[in-house]
Design an enzyme around this catalytic site. Structure first.
Site, PDB file in Angstrom:
ATOM      1  N   CYS A 131     -10.079   5.419 -11.116  1.00  0.00           N
ATOM      2  CA  CYS A 131     -11.349   4.269 -11.223  1.00  0.00           C
ATOM      3  C   CYS A 131     -12.662   5.104 -11.859  1.00  0.00           C
ATOM      4  CB  CYS A 131     -11.588   3.657  -9.869  1.00  0.00           C
ATOM      5  SG  CYS A 131     -11.153   4.583  -8.371  1.00  0.00           S
ATOM      6  N   HIS A 247     -18.191   2.048  -7.315  1.00  0.00           N
ATOM      7  CA  HIS A 247     -18.379   3.426  -7.191  1.00  0.00           C
ATOM      8  C   HIS A 247     -19.771   3.864  -8.235  1.00  0.00           C
ATOM      9  CE1 HIS A 247     -14.821   3.738  -5.465  1.00  0.00           C
ATOM     10  NE2 HIS A 247     -13.933   4.639  -6.287  1.00  0.00           N
TER      11      HIS A 247
HETATM   12  P1  NAP Z   1      -3.821  -1.290  -0.472  1.00  0.00           P
HETATM   13  O1  NAP Z   1      -4.809  -2.173  -0.507  1.00  0.00           O
HETATM   14  O2  NAP Z   1      -3.551  -0.265   0.511  1.00  0.00           O
HETATM   15  O3  NAP Z   1      -2.437  -1.947  -0.891  1.00  0.00           O
HETATM   16  C1  NAP Z   1      -1.176  -1.468  -0.999  1.00  0.00           C
HETATM   17  C2  NAP Z   1      -0.207  -2.230  -1.889  1.00  0.00           C
HETATM   18  O4  NAP Z   1       1.187  -1.701  -2.148  1.00  0.00           O
HETATM   19  C3  NAP Z   1       0.208  -3.473  -0.866  1.00  0.00           C
HETATM   20  O5  NAP Z   1       0.463  -4.604  -1.588  1.00  0.00           O
HETATM   21  C4  NAP Z   1       1.410  -3.161  -0.358  1.00  0.00           C
HETATM   22  O6  NAP Z   1       2.228  -3.980   0.250  1.00  0.00           O
HETATM   23  C5  NAP Z   1       1.896  -2.466  -1.309  1.00  0.00           C
HETATM   24  N1  NAP Z   1       2.968  -1.464  -0.720  1.00  0.00           N
HETATM   25  C6  NAP Z   1       2.883  -0.633  -0.151  1.00  0.00           C
HETATM   26  N2  NAP Z   1       4.249  -0.053   0.081  1.00  0.00           N
HETATM   27  C7  NAP Z   1       4.950  -0.836  -0.484  1.00  0.00           C
HETATM   28  C8  NAP Z   1       6.397  -0.591  -0.628  1.00  0.00           C
HETATM   29  N3  NAP Z   1       7.129   0.198  -0.070  1.00  0.00           N
HETATM   30  N4  NAP Z   1       7.029  -1.553  -1.555  1.00  0.00           N
HETATM   31  C9  NAP Z   1       6.196  -2.447  -2.242  1.00  0.00           C
HETATM   32  N5  NAP Z   1       5.118  -2.508  -2.130  1.00  0.00           N
HETATM   33  C10 NAP Z   1       4.247  -1.687  -1.331  1.00  0.00           C
HETATM   34  O7  NAP Z   1      -4.142  -0.331  -1.809  1.00  0.00           O
HETATM   35  P2  NAP Z   1      -4.878  -0.614  -3.008  1.00  0.00           P
HETATM   36  O8  NAP Z   1      -6.234   0.000  -2.895  1.00  0.00           O
HETATM   37  O9  NAP Z   1      -4.632  -1.986  -3.389  1.00  0.00           O
HETATM   38  O10 NAP Z   1      -4.091   0.663  -4.299  1.00  0.00           O
HETATM   39  C11 NAP Z   1      -2.806   0.566  -4.406  1.00  0.00           C
HETATM   40  C12 NAP Z   1      -2.522   1.703  -5.387  1.00  0.00           C
HETATM   41  O11 NAP Z   1      -3.151   1.159  -6.513  1.00  0.00           O
HETATM   42  C13 NAP Z   1      -3.048   2.903  -4.944  1.00  0.00           C
HETATM   43  O12 NAP Z   1      -2.132   3.793  -4.070  1.00  0.00           O
HETATM   44  C14 NAP Z   1      -3.273   3.618  -6.141  1.00  0.00           C
HETATM   45  O13 NAP Z   1      -2.102   4.200  -6.791  1.00  0.00           O
HETATM   46  C15 NAP Z   1      -3.546   2.526  -7.307  1.00  0.00           C
HETATM   47  N6  NAP Z   1      -5.160   2.406  -7.371  1.00  0.00           N
HETATM   48  C16 NAP Z   1      -5.677   2.701  -8.416  1.00  0.00           C
HETATM   49  C17 NAP Z   1      -6.910   2.758  -8.439  1.00  0.00           C
HETATM   50  C18 NAP Z   1      -7.288   3.180  -9.783  1.00  0.00           C
HETATM   51  O14 NAP Z   1      -8.385   4.301  -9.960  1.00  0.00           O
HETATM   52  N7  NAP Z   1      -7.119   2.748 -10.823  1.00  0.00           N
HETATM   53  C19 NAP Z   1      -8.084   2.333  -7.479  1.00  0.00           C
HETATM   54  C20 NAP Z   1      -7.367   1.925  -6.233  1.00  0.00           C
HETATM   55  C21 NAP Z   1      -5.956   1.938  -6.273  1.00  0.00           C
HETATM   56  P3  NAP Z   1       2.100  -4.547   1.882  1.00  0.00           P
HETATM   57  O15 NAP Z   1       0.973  -5.316   1.963  1.00  0.00           O
HETATM   58  O16 NAP Z   1       3.463  -5.481   1.748  1.00  0.00           O
HETATM   59  O17 NAP Z   1       2.169  -3.328   2.668  1.00  0.00           O
HETATM   60  O1  3JN Z   2     -10.436   6.733  -3.596  1.00  0.00           O
HETATM   61  C1  3JN Z   2     -10.617   6.153  -4.521  1.00  0.00           C
HETATM   62  O2  3JN Z   2     -11.831   5.894  -4.873  1.00  0.00           O
HETATM   63  C2  3JN Z   2      -9.622   5.838  -5.741  1.00  0.00           C
HETATM   64  C3  3JN Z   2      -8.246   6.067  -5.408  1.00  0.00           C
HETATM   65  C4  3JN Z   2      -7.425   5.716  -6.249  1.00  0.00           C
HETATM   66  C5  3JN Z   2      -5.928   6.291  -5.665  1.00  0.00           C
HETATM   67  C6  3JN Z   2      -5.658   6.130  -4.355  1.00  0.00           C
HETATM   68  C7  3JN Z   2      -4.281   6.298  -3.913  1.00  0.00           C
HETATM   69  C8  3JN Z   2      -3.531   6.972  -5.028  1.00  0.00           C
HETATM   70  C9  3JN Z   2      -5.139   6.740  -6.577  1.00  0.00           C
HETATM   71  C10 3JN Z   2      -5.457   6.789  -7.904  1.00  0.00           C
HETATM   72  O3  3JN Z   2      -5.518   5.688  -8.661  1.00  0.00           O
HETATM   73  O4  3JN Z   2      -5.797   8.040  -8.344  1.00  0.00           O
HETATM   74  C11 3JN Z   2      -3.674   6.939  -5.947  1.00  0.00           C
HETATM   75  C12 3JN Z   2      -2.741   7.610  -7.051  1.00  0.00           C
HETATM   76  O5  3JN Z   2      -2.217   6.593  -7.811  1.00  0.00           O
HETATM   77  O6  3JN Z   2      -2.405   8.865  -7.047  1.00  0.00           O
END
Ligand code: NAP
Ligand code: 3JN
Length: 350
Positions: A131, A247
């Site tokens: 992000c 952010h």
């Molecule tokens: P979050 O609110 O903690 O949600 C996590 C999601 O993943 C929930 O839907 C959860 O399902 C699911 N999950 C976790 N373990 C799983 C498993 N074993 N099998 C299937 N689904 C599973 O986190 P979030 O903020 O949405 O972020 C999720 C991911 O997106 C991060 O870890 C990161 O890699 C990515 N992300 C990317 C950005 C970016 O900068 N592009 C920003 C934020 C996040 P349950 O509800 O069933 O636990």
């Molecule tokens: O912390 C933030 O503001 C952004 C977080 C992103 C994030 C959180 C958990 C795992 C990532 C990411 O998108 O880089 C990951 C990951 O996929 O490594």
């Protein structure tokens, strides 16, 4: 106009990013035939609303991608590493929001306002950048095109929603406990986040031997890959602030060719995905509270760096869950549906 509709899976549908994906798919009227919502066993049987209908969340497994054309992943890197190959095997193109494949040379890392054509080189997976990187490169691309960026120095002020749903809850619960003079048992952040600032992202195992955090290295490496220019020198300090959403970044750029503040304002006002908010007489500059729920990358406080010949300072703000994650992924999805030849499987007309 094409009448094709597509079978879409959202992996991590119950999370902070997944929730935003569903809103944006609905808002932008993404051409969906079937929407499959996938999460962990914890969410089995849970129902989520989409376009007035309740859709039951299914437990993710190797067979979850049968018939799917586009799979949007945001359930963490280990889930993507395990299940993106299953999605590809089933014939789906994955748009992955995690860091699992971002630096893989065979996986394009895409911000549609910056390098949309890279999507054409996909091998079944397109990576969505971090992000903090996304909002910075949207603001910097027009300056790079005009004056060639030599060096970037960025400091981030990242909201707690970047660390997921539980992190948002923790910030409010801890703030409440502090106000009521109660002890609070933290589960997500390593230190107090309410009324505090943490120079550590992510919250666990953040730091490398060289002292940089994982988030800082993501910004450095991803920026070079998206801009297609390894010669740009980048350094970053990434910081968590007690803001729910959006952010903010203080960005300093040095260019080869001089760009004045007025020229930068002019370039940015014409740039796709950017909205300039820069009128100090009116007290106007980007604020996280105003950027929340919005699509653009907001840029303000644009000024010439007094310490450099060809330097600019600016303040860049965007909704991390929208442009920083869900919206960017869905824009990539929109590019795919506009170029259906890029979807591996034959798609059916509705
Ligand atoms: P979050 O609110 O903690 O949600 C996590 C999601 O993943 C929930 O839907 C959860 O399902 C699911 N999950 C976790 N373990 C799983 C498993 N074993 N099998 C299937 N689904 C599973 O986190 P979030 O903020 O949405 O972020 C999720 C991911 O997106 C991060 O870890 C990161 O890699 C990515 N992300 C990317 C950005 C970016 O900068 N592009 C920003 C934020 C996040 P349950 O509800 O069933 O636990
Ligand atoms: O912390 C933030 O503001 C952004 C977080 C992103 C994030 C959180 C958990 C795992 C990532 C990411 O998108 O880089 C990951 C990951 O996929 O490594």
């Amino acid at each position: 106009m094409s009448t094709q509709k597509f079978n879409i899976a959202v992996v991590g549908a119950t999370g902070a990013v997944g929730h935003e994906m569903l809103s944006i798919l609905e808002e932008r009227n993404f051409p969906i035939n079937e929407l499959r919502l996938l999460a962990s066993e914890r969410s089995a049987g849970k129902k989520l609303s989409f376009k007035g209908k309740e859709i039951e969340v299914q437990v993710l497994n190797e067979n979850s991608f049968e018939g799917i054309e586009i799979a949007l992943f945001s359930a963490g890197g280990s889930i993507s590493k395990k299940f993106v190959p299953a999605a590809i095997k089933a014939g789906a193109v994955s748009v992955d929001n995690t860091s699992a494949f971002r630096m893989d040379p065979n996986t394009p890392l895409v911000v549609p306002e910056v390098n949309p054509d890279a999507i054409k080189d996909h091998n079944g997976c397109i990576a969505n950048p971090n992000c903090s990187t996304i909002q910075m490169v949207v603001a910097l691309k027009p300056l790079h095109d005009a004056g060639k960026i030599k060096r970037i120095v960025v400091s981030t002020y990242q909201s707690v929603s970047g660390a997921g749903v539980k992190a948002i809850q923790e910030m409010y619960a801890e703030a409440q406990a502090i106000i009521e003079n109660r002890v609070y048992q933290r589960q997500i952040f390593p230190h107090q986040i309410a009324f505090n600032i943490l120079p550590q992202i992510p919250q666990e195992n953040a730091f490398m031997k060289n002292g940089y955090s994982e988030e800082e290295l993501k910004m450095i490496n991803e920026t070079k890959k998206i801009m297609g220019d390894d010669s740009i020198r980048v350094t970053a300090t990434t910081v968590r602030v007690p803001v729910e959403r959006a952010h903010s970044e203080a960005v300093n750029v040095e260019t080869e060719k001089k760009i004045t503040a007025d020229q930068a304002r002019e370039l940015l006002s014409k740039a796709p995905g950017v909205q300039v908010q820069d009128d100090l007489d009116k007290g106007e500059f980007p604020l996280a509270s105003n950027a929340t729920g919005q699509d653009p990358v907001f840029v303000g406080r644009i000024r010439e760096d007094l310490s450099l010949e060809n330097g600019l300072e600016m303040w860049v703000v965007a909704d991390n869950l929208r442009k920083g994650a869900a919206l960017n992924a869905i824009q990539i999805g929109e590019y795919l549906v506009a170029h259906p030849e890029l979807l591996k499987k034959q798609v059916s007309s509705s």
